[in-house]
Design a protein around this motif. Structure first.
Motif, short mmCIF file in Angstrom:
data_model
loop_
_atom_site.label_atom_id
_atom_site.label_comp_id
_atom_site.label_asym_id
_atom_site.label_seq_id
_atom_site.Cartn_x
_atom_site.Cartn_y
_atom_site.Cartn_z
N GLY A 228 42.22 90.37 110.50
CA GLY A 228 42.43 89.83 111.83
C GLY A 228 43.84 89.38 112.09
O GLY A 228 44.28 89.37 113.23
N ASP A 229 44.60 88.99 111.03
CA ASP A 229 46.01 88.65 111.27
C ASP A 229 46.77 89.97 111.45
O ASP A 229 46.54 90.65 112.41
CB ASP A 229 46.56 87.79 110.13
CG ASP A 229 46.13 86.32 110.28
OD1 ASP A 229 45.86 85.92 111.42
OD2 ASP A 229 46.07 85.60 109.28
N ASP A 230 47.67 90.34 110.52
CA ASP A 230 48.34 91.64 110.69
C ASP A 230 47.43 92.78 110.26
O ASP A 230 47.46 93.85 110.84
CB ASP A 230 49.60 91.83 109.83
CG ASP A 230 50.35 90.57 109.59
OD1 ASP A 230 50.22 89.66 110.40
OD2 ASP A 230 51.08 90.51 108.59
N LEU A 231 46.65 92.53 109.21
CA LEU A 231 45.79 93.59 108.68
C LEU A 231 44.39 93.40 109.22
O LEU A 231 43.88 92.28 109.24
CB LEU A 231 45.77 93.56 107.14
CG LEU A 231 47.12 93.57 106.42
CD1 LEU A 231 46.92 93.53 104.92
CD2 LEU A 231 47.93 94.79 106.81
N ALA A 232 43.79 94.49 109.64
CA ALA A 232 42.46 94.37 110.22
C ALA A 232 41.39 94.37 109.14
O ALA A 232 40.28 93.89 109.34
CB ALA A 232 42.22 95.53 111.18
N TYR A 233 41.75 94.92 107.96
CA TYR A 233 40.73 95.19 106.94
C TYR A 233 40.70 94.12 105.85
O TYR A 233 41.56 93.25 105.79
CB TYR A 233 41.00 96.55 106.31
CG TYR A 233 42.40 96.70 105.75
CD1 TYR A 233 42.70 96.36 104.44
CD2 TYR A 233 43.45 97.18 106.55
CE1 TYR A 233 43.97 96.49 103.93
CE2 TYR A 233 44.73 97.32 106.06
CZ TYR A 233 44.99 96.96 104.74
OH TYR A 233 46.25 97.09 104.25
N CYS A 234 39.68 94.22 105.00
CA CYS A 234 39.53 93.35 103.84
C CYS A 234 40.16 94.06 102.65
O CYS A 234 39.98 95.26 102.47
CB CYS A 234 38.05 93.09 103.58
SG CYS A 234 37.64 92.50 101.92
N SER A 235 40.91 93.34 101.83
CA SER A 235 41.61 93.98 100.72
C SER A 235 40.81 93.99 99.41
O SER A 235 41.33 94.34 98.36
CB SER A 235 42.98 93.34 100.50
OG SER A 235 43.82 93.69 101.57
N LYS A 236 39.58 93.61 99.47
CA LYS A 236 38.61 93.79 98.39
C LYS A 236 38.87 92.99 97.11
O LYS A 236 37.92 92.59 96.44
CB LYS A 236 38.49 95.28 98.03
CG LYS A 236 37.17 95.66 97.40
CD LYS A 236 37.05 97.16 97.18
CE LYS A 236 35.66 97.53 96.73
NZ LYS A 236 35.50 98.97 96.49
#
Lengths: 951, 68
Positions: free
Chosen positions: A688-696
């Motif tokens: 939700g900040d710069d990256l939309a995804y989860c980095s796992k």
């Protein structure tokens, strides 16, 4: 299907594993084949026996929600496509009576005389892939399962959603068959639950619950669905996007709560649940779905003792982080959910990797015992078109609806048809012999078979044509079963008319079909591996073990990638050990050429025949060299993200704010000291900040660092602020361990983000604690941010290689589930962080899988090309290059002719035969093998010819 | 004309990988649908030249179905 068709794969279904002796490369495996009481070679899977069988049997395949018969097939696509008799319920096998099926079966396939058979198999390696087991009913009973019919497991719900399921895809309550208006999903049933000794997280349930909820919504948009969860663990590639879609587009409700109880309430079910703040709520539902976890297979202990390997504490296969697929017995490998709960893409990846490892073990014996078929020389079909039409009854499947003799006779009256006949089962072995015989007798040079689907049976008939010395493309199939008799079962006349039309259209096409050459393209048996991290090194080593040369290109000055920045894995293995071992092995291996300080500058060619320019920096100078290779493995990795936004705000600069990776380095080594207090903030810059995804990996990383701090100084205060702890799989144990050791985990919500500020040398964090229900302020000694992972250089490389990336700049695989390490361009594979963020163990498996897939063309030495590819007539081509820009597979290139004119040319090895080029070519210069303009137009014209429509 | 509208002849172009497979699956599940469709299998709906559609209408199709 593909496995079933391969001459080099023997499938022994209905078999028990009895023992394993010997050593890697020379094992003897004992198996017992249970009788199926049906001769699989004769069975045509027509289904007549099931219809006549008088006994009922609970249908295990449909989770007991439907009824089948003792003689049955689990599902239509089952391999082998043969029925079998369940001896537990068969009247003859139990009581010596009945045998109705024997005379009913027209192909005489039923054989009650079959006995169990023991076989000793000589094998070089063994791969264990028994799948997963079921959560006990005792655990499910805590949620009312077994007491209330409308409490179902997610696996049962999956069957309910399936078009071939008990209600043909309609979601209905089991109790009174009404359509449910409100459905609840309860997560973590049998997972993360010490009550049933399953301390681990099953990793897949959150995602499958979302999928099932979305599918249910597609079936019935009115249905209201709520998912009750502890942490939504959608840590996989693009999973968070699916979760957002579920919430925003489908209106599925997510409630973070533990369900205490499911009780009947009028004709509904009432859920009692407790939210984070400790308050209790009640909610009525029509149906409750239990998201059941994945357990070790039922007979894991037996399997382990028979094969001689060890299990972990949860009875899954015991493995280590750096050799994830090796069991404790050399030569015995593991793949799939038996290694630990996992989803389809990961299971497919593991199976490829295991196959590659097995191929490495069997390297010296490669090619021995493989079956390759030989065919008679191909005859020239000549000028005169001589068509033979074979119309199939398929038992009563077609013949019971369609007037087959009438259709055959009708075909006989068509132009160029010199022979026609009908057969009971045209796919049977004797029918193949008959087709060959008729081809010879009548000098046929085109064959039309009107039967089932070409998708399943075309290869079989094409094989027969090849056996008869005809080019396999001189074949046309008419689907009068799956798309006619089965779907118009109550309209025999209309179905017969449709069959006649379809046969007429096929014969019209057949008059224009031509033999197409079987093409193969030679392969340069070398690989280019981009990236010298753990993924690239593993892939190169794996290829070397299989005997193939590779060039390992590393951008920086040394091998290692992210391993250089890691101290230990979550499981406690030292990263340096792996790095030392891998880089030493890579440097020592004669088949691996390492090029550091190097980058790919240019790529030309296609699968089997790439030529790349590699630029190597040497001080200030750079040199370039050209490398020929057959395949490319992309292992370019990723790096720690430098966020531009943290928790919705500009990042705060302070010496006391560090990333998890920097914290790990601080805590490494024997002399490291733990900070007195640390606050860790998860999803800083991610989701939700710069990256939309989860980095796992960040949740695991935080737990790892927290445990390290507690080990250095148990008095140190560690607080982890998180959105959802995604310590999936066995990492859940370490999450629990961290809590037991006093690490405090506090969730935060996105509408109430923690706030970071710095004043002088102090750093401060303000956050809302939902348990205290109050605002808390802390001034820790250190603030550690989990910042996520971004891919390295995918934007540039994707342009160079013409490979698509997803919205997050990770490479997009050819098929997410079925081809997880292959990229859409043939001969290019991906592994590691370039594919998506993942821990070391998964990276190693993926690299092994990429190497295994890449080795396929290298082993063969050539690439086979389907004959149905595009062909450019360069006499007609005007060189507009419209086709090159439209081709989704980069399979058309512009070439310069001797007279300097630019013309399009198909790269047959890359062409997938879609025909987009042919339909757009302004001068009709492109023809599609097997689907030419002339062939399709003649089909359309035949469609219009109605002369015999009303006879 | 009346007969045309009550019993239209529809020509379908079905992609081998999706719609044709789905039509097979409909058969396997024994779904019943009206018998008015005549199909031509293509390897991708991208193969459908607009001329095919016009030719289909010229040959008396009441409708053209492209499934992909």
């Amino acid at each position: 299907m593909e496995a079933g068709r391969s001459p080099n794969i023997e499938i022994l279904s209905n078999a028990d594993f009895l023992g394993l002796e010997g050593k890697p490369g020379a094992f003897t495996a004992k198996v017992r084949l249970r009788p199926r009481y049906i001769n699989a070679d004769k069975c045509t899977a027509c289904g007549l026996c099931t219809r006549y069988c008088p006994r009922h049997l609970v249908d295990d395949y449909n989770e007991g929600l439907a009824i089948t018969r003792p003689i049955h097939i689990d599902y239509p696509q089952a391999v082998p496509a043969s029925y079998f008799i369940d001896p537990r319920a068969c009247l003859h096998l139990q009581h010596g009576t009945c045998q109705i099926c024997v005379p009913v079966c027209r192909s005489k396939a039923i054989d009650f005389g079959q006995q169990p058979e023991e076989r000793a198999l000589q094998v070089g390696a063994v791969i264990m892939s028994p799948g997963f087991g079921r959560i006990s009913e005792e655990t499910l009973a805590k949620f009312g399962f077994g007491k209330h019919p409308d409490v179902v497991t997610s696996i049962e719900f999956e069957r309910l959603l399936n078009p071939s399921g008990p209600f043909k895809g309609e979601v209905r309550c089991i109790s009174d068959k009404r359509h449910p208006h409100r459905i609840a999903f309860i997560q973590c049933v049998g997972s993360r639950d010490l009550g049933c000794d399953n301390g681990y997280c099953s990793s897949v349930c959150c995602m499958y619950a979302i999928k099932e909820a979305m599918v249910a919504k597609e079936h019935d948009p009115e249905v209201e669905i709520t998912i009750y969860y502890m942490d939504m663990r959608t840590q996989g590639k693009d999973f968070d996007a699916a979760r957002r879609r579920a919430e925003e587009q489908f209106g599925i409700k997510f409630v973070r709560a533990r369900v205490a109880d499911v009780m009947p309430w009028n004709d509904q079910l009432r859920l009692t649940y407790a939210t984070l703040s400790g308050s209790h709520h009640f909610e009525p539902f029509d149906m409750v779905v239990l998201s059941v976890g994945l357990e070790a297979p039922k007979d894991a202990k037996g399997l382990a003792s028979t094969a001689g390997f060890e299990l972990n504490q949860y009875d899954f296969c015991k493995t280590s982080t750096f050799a994830p697929l090796a069991t404790t017995r050399p030569g015995v490998l593991v793949a799939g959910a038996f290694h630990g709960p996992k989803d389809i893409p990961e299971s497919v990846t593991q199976s490829s990797a295991a196959a590659g490892l097995a191929a490495g073990l069997l390297r010296t014996q490669r090619g021995q015992g493989t079956v390759t078929k030989s065919y008679p020389a191909e005859q020239n079909p000549g000028e005169e078109v001589r068509i033979g039409v074979f119309v199939c009854h398929c038992g009563i499947n077609i013949g019971g609806v369609v007037d087959v003799p009438g259709v055959a006779k009708y075909a006989g009256g068509m132009e160029d048809v010199v022979y026609y006949t009908e057969s009971l089962y045209s796919c049977s072995q004797d029918a193949q012999e008959a087709i060959k015989e008729k081809i010879r007798q009548h000098n046929l040079n085109r064959v039309v078979v009107a039967a089932c689907s070409p998708r399943t049976h075309e290869p079989l008939f094409q094989e027969t044509l090849k056996d008869a010395g005809l080019n396999r493309c001189l074949f046309e199939m008419v689907n009068i079963r799956d798309q006619c008799s089965w779907v118009h079962a109550n309209e025999p006349e209309a179905a017969t008319a449709k069959s006649r039309d379809l046969v007429r259209m096929a014969v019209a096409k057949a008059r224009h079909i031509k033999p197409l050459p079987e093409q193969t393209v030679p392969v340069t048996p070398k690989a280019l591996v981009l990236g010298g991290g753990v993924a690239g090194m593993t892939a190169a080593l794996n290829l070397a073990e299989q005997g193939f040369e590779s060039f390992l290109i590393e951008k920086s000055g040394q091998l290692g990638g992210n391993l250089l920045k890691l101290d230990r894995t979550l499981q406690g293995d030292k990263a340096a050990d792996l790095l030392k071992e891998l880089s030493a092995a890579v440097k020592k291996h004669k088949l691996i050429t390492v090029l550091t300080n190097s980058e790919l500058a240019e790529v030309n060619g296609f699968v089997g025949n790439f030529t790349s320019m590699v630029r190597t920096a040497n001080g200030k100078k750079a040199s370039e060299q050209s490398i020929s290779h057959g395949v490319i493995i992309i292992a370019t990795g990723g790096r720690e993200h430098v966020p531009a936004r943290v928790l919705g705000k500009e990042p705060v600069a302070s010496k006391k704010i560090v990333t998890q990776q920097a914290l790990e380095q601080q805590l490494a080594g024997g002399k490291a000291k733990a900070p007195a207090s640390v606050v860790m903030v998860q999803c800083a810059g991610s989701r939700g900040d710069d990256l939309a995804y989860c980095s796992k990996v960040c949740c695991n990383h935080a737990v790892k660092n927290a445990l390290r701090i507690k080990a250095l100084d148990p008095a140190s205060q560690v607080v982890v602020l998180y959105r959802e702890m995604r310590t999936y799989g066995f990492a859940e144990d370490l999450y629990r361990q961290a809590r037991e050791q006093g690490v405090i985990f506090i969730p935060y919500a996105t509408d109430r983000m923690p706030e970071i500020s710095a004043k002088g040398s102090k750093v401060r964090i303000d956050f809302y604690d939902p348990i205290l229900q109050d605002q808390v302020t802390m001034e820790p000694e250190l603030l550690a941010l989990s910042v996520g992972i971004v891919p390295e250089g995918t934007k540039e490389l994707s342009k160079l290689l013409k490979i698509p990336v997803n919205a997050d700049d990770f490479y997009l695989e050819a098929h997410v589930k079925l081809r997880p390490v292959e990229l859409p361009v043939s001969g290019v594979y991906v592994c590691g962080l370039a594919h998506s963020p993942k821990p070391i163990e998964e990276t190693i498996v993926q690299a092994q899988a990429a190497a295994a897939k890449a080795a396929i063309p290298l082993v063969k030495g050539h690439v086979e090309v389907e004959p149905t590819v595009s062909h450019v007539d360069q006499e007609i081509c005007i060189g507009c290059s419209l086709c090159t820009s439209l081709c989704p597979y980069q399979a058309i290139q512009m070439v310069q002719l001797e007279n300097k004119q630019r013309r399009a040319q198909t790269i047959v090895a890359s062409c997938k035969g879609c025909g987009i080029c042919a339909s757009h070519c302004p001068t009709f210069a492109i023809s599609m093998g097997g689907f030419t303009d002339q062939q399709i137009s003649s089909q359309i014209e035949a469609f219009g010819r109605e002369e015999n429509r009303n006879d | 004309m009346t007969e045309q509208t009550t019993n239209p002849r529809i020509l379908g172009f079905l992609c081998n990988w999706c719609c044709y497979a789905a039509a097979d699956a409909a058969g396997v599940s024994r779904y019943q649908y009206p018998p008015n469709l005549r199909t031509i299998r293509v390897m991708c709906t991208g193969r459908i030249d607009p001329a095919f559609i016009l030719r289909g209408f010229a040959q008396g199709a009441a409708g053209i179905f492209a499934g992909g």
